[in-house]
Design a protein around this motif. Structure first.
Motif, PDB file in Angstrom:
ATOM      1  N   GLU A 286       0.763  -1.357   0.265  1.00  0.00           N
ATOM      2  CA  GLU A 286       0.003   0.210   0.188  1.00  0.00           C
ATOM      3  C   GLU A 286       1.223   1.682  -0.674  1.00  0.00           C
ATOM      4  N   SER A 287       2.150   1.222   1.073  1.00  0.00           N
ATOM      5  CA  SER A 287       2.894   2.692   1.205  1.00  0.00           C
ATOM      6  C   SER A 287       3.741   2.435  -0.445  1.00  0.00           C
ATOM      7  N   LEU A 288       3.755   1.388  -1.064  1.00  0.00           N
ATOM      8  CA  LEU A 288       4.490   1.793  -2.831  1.00  0.00           C
ATOM      9  C   LEU A 288       3.871   2.803  -3.401  1.00  0.00           C
ATOM     10  N   GLU A 289       1.939   1.607  -2.930  1.00  0.00           N
ATOM     11  CA  GLU A 289       1.186   2.613  -4.438  1.00  0.00           C
ATOM     12  C   GLU A 289       0.971   4.135  -3.814  1.00  0.00           C
ATOM     13  N   ILE A 290       1.559   4.640  -2.869  1.00  0.00           N
ATOM     14  CA  ILE A 290       1.164   5.897  -2.419  1.00  0.00           C
ATOM     15  C   ILE A 290       2.244   6.540  -3.116  1.00  0.00           C
ATOM     16  N   ILE A 291       3.661   5.890  -2.405  1.00  0.00           N
ATOM     17  CA  ILE A 291       4.903   7.119  -2.934  1.00  0.00           C
ATOM     18  C   ILE A 291       5.451   6.766  -4.373  1.00  0.00           C
ATOM     19  N   GLN A 292       4.558   5.864  -5.720  1.00  0.00           N
ATOM     20  CA  GLN A 292       4.671   5.581  -6.639  1.00  0.00           C
ATOM     21  C   GLN A 292       4.778   7.015  -6.954  1.00  0.00           C
ATOM     22  N   PRO A 293       5.587   7.421  -8.322  1.00  0.00           N
ATOM     23  CA  PRO A 293       5.859   8.490  -8.968  1.00  0.00           C
ATOM     24  C   PRO A 293       4.307   8.853  -9.849  1.00  0.00           C
ATOM     25  N   PRO A 294       4.080  10.006 -10.568  1.00  0.00           N
ATOM     26  CA  PRO A 294       3.440  10.163 -11.365  1.00  0.00           C
ATOM     27  C   PRO A 294       3.879   9.393 -12.774  1.00  0.00           C
ATOM     28  N   LYS A 295       3.158   9.229 -14.107  1.00  0.00           N
ATOM     29  CA  LYS A 295       3.096   9.224 -15.220  1.00  0.00           C
ATOM     30  C   LYS A 295       4.404   9.922 -15.428  1.00  0.00           C
ATOM     31  N   GLN A 296       6.214  10.392 -15.952  1.00  0.00           N
ATOM     32  CA  GLN A 296       6.706  10.923 -16.795  1.00  0.00           C
ATOM     33  C   GLN A 296       5.908  11.524 -17.816  1.00  0.00           C
ATOM     34  N   THR A 297       5.957  12.616 -17.788  1.00  0.00           N
ATOM     35  CA  THR A 297       5.207  13.224 -18.530  1.00  0.00           C
ATOM     36  C   THR A 297       6.348  14.012 -20.146  1.00  0.00           C
ATOM     37  N   LYS A 298       6.472  14.387 -20.974  1.00  0.00           N
ATOM     38  CA  LYS A 298       7.633  14.869 -21.684  1.00  0.00           C
ATOM     39  C   LYS A 298       7.970  16.500 -21.461  1.00  0.00           C
ATOM     40  N   SER A 299       8.733  16.751 -22.219  1.00  0.00           N
ATOM     41  CA  SER A 299       9.185  17.996 -21.955  1.00  0.00           C
ATOM     42  C   SER A 299       9.425  19.359 -22.910  1.00  0.00           C
ATOM     43  N   TYR A 300       8.050  20.271 -22.032  1.00  0.00           N
ATOM     44  CA  TYR A 300       8.047  20.512 -23.473  1.00  0.00           C
ATOM     45  C   TYR A 300       8.953  22.478 -24.094  1.00  0.00           C
ATOM     46  N   PHE A 301       9.426  22.132 -23.180  1.00  0.00           N
ATOM     47  CA  PHE A 301      10.741  23.611 -23.427  1.00  0.00           C
ATOM     48  C   PHE A 301      11.690  22.672 -24.289  1.00  0.00           C
ATOM     49  N   ASP A 302      10.857  23.475 -25.879  1.00  0.00           N
ATOM     50  CA  ASP A 302      12.002  23.081 -26.626  1.00  0.00           C
ATOM     51  C   ASP A 302      11.649  23.597 -27.834  1.00  0.00           C
ATOM     52  N   THR A 303      12.195  23.769 -29.217  1.00  0.00           N
ATOM     53  CA  THR A 303      11.857  24.395 -30.073  1.00  0.00           C
ATOM     54  C   THR A 303      10.451  24.138 -30.965  1.00  0.00           C
ATOM     55  N   SER A 304       9.754  24.805 -31.247  1.00  0.00           N
ATOM     56  CA  SER A 304       8.439  24.546 -32.100  1.00  0.00           C
ATOM     57  C   SER A 304       8.645  23.242 -32.838  1.00  0.00           C
ATOM     58  N   TYR A 305       9.821  23.414 -33.586  1.00  0.00           N
ATOM     59  CA  TYR A 305      10.208  22.342 -34.181  1.00  0.00           C
ATOM     60  C   TYR A 305      10.944  21.036 -33.912  1.00  0.00           C
ATOM     61  N   ASN A 306      11.714  21.196 -33.397  1.00  0.00           N
ATOM     62  CA  ASN A 306      11.843  19.923 -32.423  1.00  0.00           C
ATOM     63  C   ASN A 306      10.695  19.300 -31.534  1.00  0.00           C
ATOM     64  N   LEU A 307       9.943  20.171 -31.164  1.00  0.00           N
ATOM     65  CA  LEU A 307       8.178  19.179 -30.866  1.00  0.00           C
ATOM     66  C   LEU A 307       7.183  19.375 -30.909  1.00  0.00           C
ATOM     67  N   SER A 308       7.959  18.969 -33.082  1.00  0.00           N
ATOM     68  CA  SER A 308       7.155  18.731 -34.458  1.00  0.00           C
ATOM     69  C   SER A 308       7.073  17.518 -34.569  1.00  0.00           C
ATOM     70  N   LYS A 309       8.269  16.974 -34.213  1.00  0.00           N
ATOM     71  CA  LYS A 309       8.740  15.444 -34.291  1.00  0.00           C
ATOM     72  C   LYS A 309       8.390  14.396 -33.193  1.00  0.00           C
ATOM     73  N   SER A 310       6.818  14.341 -33.440  1.00  0.00           N
ATOM     74  CA  SER A 310       6.179  13.437 -32.766  1.00  0.00           C
ATOM     75  C   SER A 310       6.191  11.215 -33.041  1.00  0.00           C
TER      76      SER A 310
END
Length: 388
Positions: A21-45
Motif C-alpha cells: 500500500e505504501s509503495l502505491e502511495i509513494i509511486q511517482p506520477p507518470k513521467q511526461t514529456k518536456s515541452y521546453f524546446d523549439t517548436s521544430y523539435n517538438l513537431s517530431k512526434s
C-alpha cells in the motif's frame, strides 16, 4: 507456540500489505514529456496520424472544414498519452469566415484512436485560419502551450487576424491574443532565441515579421530582431524554423519563401538578433523556387547538419525535396528520389525521422494520408532516400 506462529504469519502479512500500500502511495506520477524546446523539435512526434481517417471516425464533415496546417500532438490532459489538438477553419467557399473553436482529439491509449472530446478553453472562441501551431512550454509550468500565427481570410489584401496563444494555468487553458493588431501571417517558429531560459516566438508572412520576446512568465514584448536584405521585394517569409545549424549554442533562423523575391537563408543567431549581414544563402534547383518546409538531420554522418527543403513550383505545383550540406552549403545531388515530383500533391509539412523504428531515417508527410490524396514515403538506404 501455535498461536505465536499464527500471530507472526498474520503480522508478516500485515507488513507486506502495508508495504504494498505504501509503495502505491509513494509511486511517482507518470513521467511526461518536456515541452521546453523549439517548436521544430517538438513537431517530431513518434505518433503518425491519418487526419482524414481520424475525422471520418469522429463523423466530421471534411468537405467544409479545413485541417492539416496547425495541428499539434502533445499530452494536453496530463494522462501520459499524446493527444491531437486541431485548429480547423472553414473553406472560403463554405460561406463562413471568422474564428472556429479548437478541437481536442483525446488519445485512447493506443496511439491510434483519437476521439473528439470536450476541452474547456477560457477567453476567445478560437482561431481564424491559423497556418501553423507552435508547440512549447511558454510559461515554464511543465505543460504544453500553443502559439498560432493566423491569416484571417486567405487572400491579399485582407484585414488579417490577431495572433493567439493557448496557454495553461492552474485552472486550465485559456486563449489570449499575442498582439491586439491584426496581421496576415503564414508561418512561425519558437525557441529560446536570447538564451534567457524561456521560449520566444517569431511569426511572419511575405508582408510582415513579428518577434515576441518572452518576459519569463508567458507574457511577451513585441520587438524587432530580424533584418532582411534591403533590396528584397517582400517584407517577410513564407516559411521558417529555428535550429542551431552551426552548433554554437545559439538558435539560427532558417527562413525563406519565394526565391524571386526573398532568397532563402540561414540567419545565424548570436543571442541578440538575426541579420542578413550574418547569413548564408541556401541554394536551390530551378524551377523549384518556392520553399514550404525545412527539416534538419546529419544524413551522411559527416558531423554537419544537412538542411532538407520541401519545394514547389509556380503556386503549390508538384513537390520536390532537396538536401543542402552545411559543410559547404552546396546541394547534395541525387540523394532523394524526385522522379514523381511533378505528380505529387504537396504535403503541408514533412518530418524527417525514423518513423518505423528500423534504424534508418524516413521522409514522411506529417499527415499520414496527406488529406486523403495519398502520401509519398521516402526511406534512407545508406546513400539515397528511395520512395516506398
Amino acid at each position: 507456540m501455535v498461536k505465536r506462529i499464527i500471530y507472526l504469519i498474520c503480522l508478516g502479512t500485515l507488513i507486506n500489505s502495508c508495504q504494498k500500500e505504501s509503495l502505491e502511495i509513494i509511486q511517482p506520477p507518470k513521467q511526461t514529456k518536456s515541452y521546453f524546446d523549439t517548436s521544430y523539435n517538438l513537431s517530431k512526434s513518434n505518433i503518425w496520424i491519418d487526419y482524414y481517417s481520424m475525422l471520418e471516425e469522429n463523423n466530421i464533415n471534411f468537405g467544409t472544414i479545413a485541417y492539416g496546417c496547425p495541428e499539434v500532438i502533445a499530452d494536453f490532459d496530463g494522462d501520459g498519452f499524446e493527444d491531437l489538438l486541431a485548429a480547423p477553419t472553414l473553406y472560403e467557399n463554405a460561406g463562413g469566415y471568422g474564428d472556429l473553436p479548437l478541437e481536442f482529439f483525446k488519445n485512447q491509449g493506443d496511439n491510434k484512436t483519437f476521439t473528439l472530446t470536450p476541452f474547456t478553453i477560457l477567453g476567445e472562441v478560437g482561431t481564424f485560419n491559423a497556418r501553423k501551431g507552435l508547440l512549447g512550454d511558454y510559461n515554464n509550468d511543465g505543460k504544453p502551450d500553443v502559439a498560432y500565427p493566423e491569416q484571417g481570410v486567405d487572400m491579399w489584401p485582407t484585414e488579417g487576424s490577431t495572433p493567439t496563444l493557448l496557454i495553461s494555468s492552474e485552472t486550465g487553458y485559456k486563449l489570449v491574443n499575442l498582439s491586439e493588431t491584426k496581421y496576415y501571417l503564414h508561418t512561425g517558429a519558437s525557441g529560446d532565441i536570447d538564451n534567457d531560459g524561456d521560449l520566444d516566438i517569431i511569426m511572419s508572412s511575405q508582408h510582415v515579421i513579428l518577434t515576441f520576446l518572452n518576459n519569463g512568465d508567458g507574457t511577451f514584448t513585441e520587438t524587432d530582431l530580424i533584418v532582411i536584405p534591403p533590396d528584397s521585394k517582400q517584407q517577410g517569409f513564407v516559411t521558417m524554423e529555428l535550429f542551431d545549424i552551426n552548433k554554437d549554442g545559439y538558435l539560427d533562423l532558417i527562413a525563406g519563401g519565394d526565391e524571386n523575391n526573398l532568397q532563402t537563408r540561414v540567419y545565424f543567431g548570436n543571442g541578440i538578433d538575426f541579420s542578413y549581414l550574418r547569413s548564408q544563402i541556401i541554394p536551390f534547383s530551378s524551377p523549384w523556387e518556392g520553399v514550404i518546409d525545412f527539416d534538419f538531420a546529419d544524413i551522411n554522418q559527416d558531423g554537419f547538419i544537412d538542411i532538407i527543403t520541401g519545394r514547389f513550383k509556380n503556386v503549390y505545383e508538384g513537390y520536390y525535396i532537396e538536401v543542402i550540406s552545411t559543410k559547404d552549403y552546396q546541394i547534395i545531388d541525387n540523394i532523394v528520389d524526385n522522379s514523381l515530383a511533378n505528380d505529387i500533391r504537396w504535403p503541408i509539412w514533412i518530418r524527417v525521422q525514423d518513423i518505423d523504428d528500423d534504424g534508418e531515417l524516413d521522409i514522411i508527410s506529417n499527415d499520414k494520408g496527406n488529406l486523403g490524396y495519398g502520401s509519398p514515403h521516402w526511406e534512407w538506404n545508406g546513400s539515397k532516400f528511395n520512395m516506398k
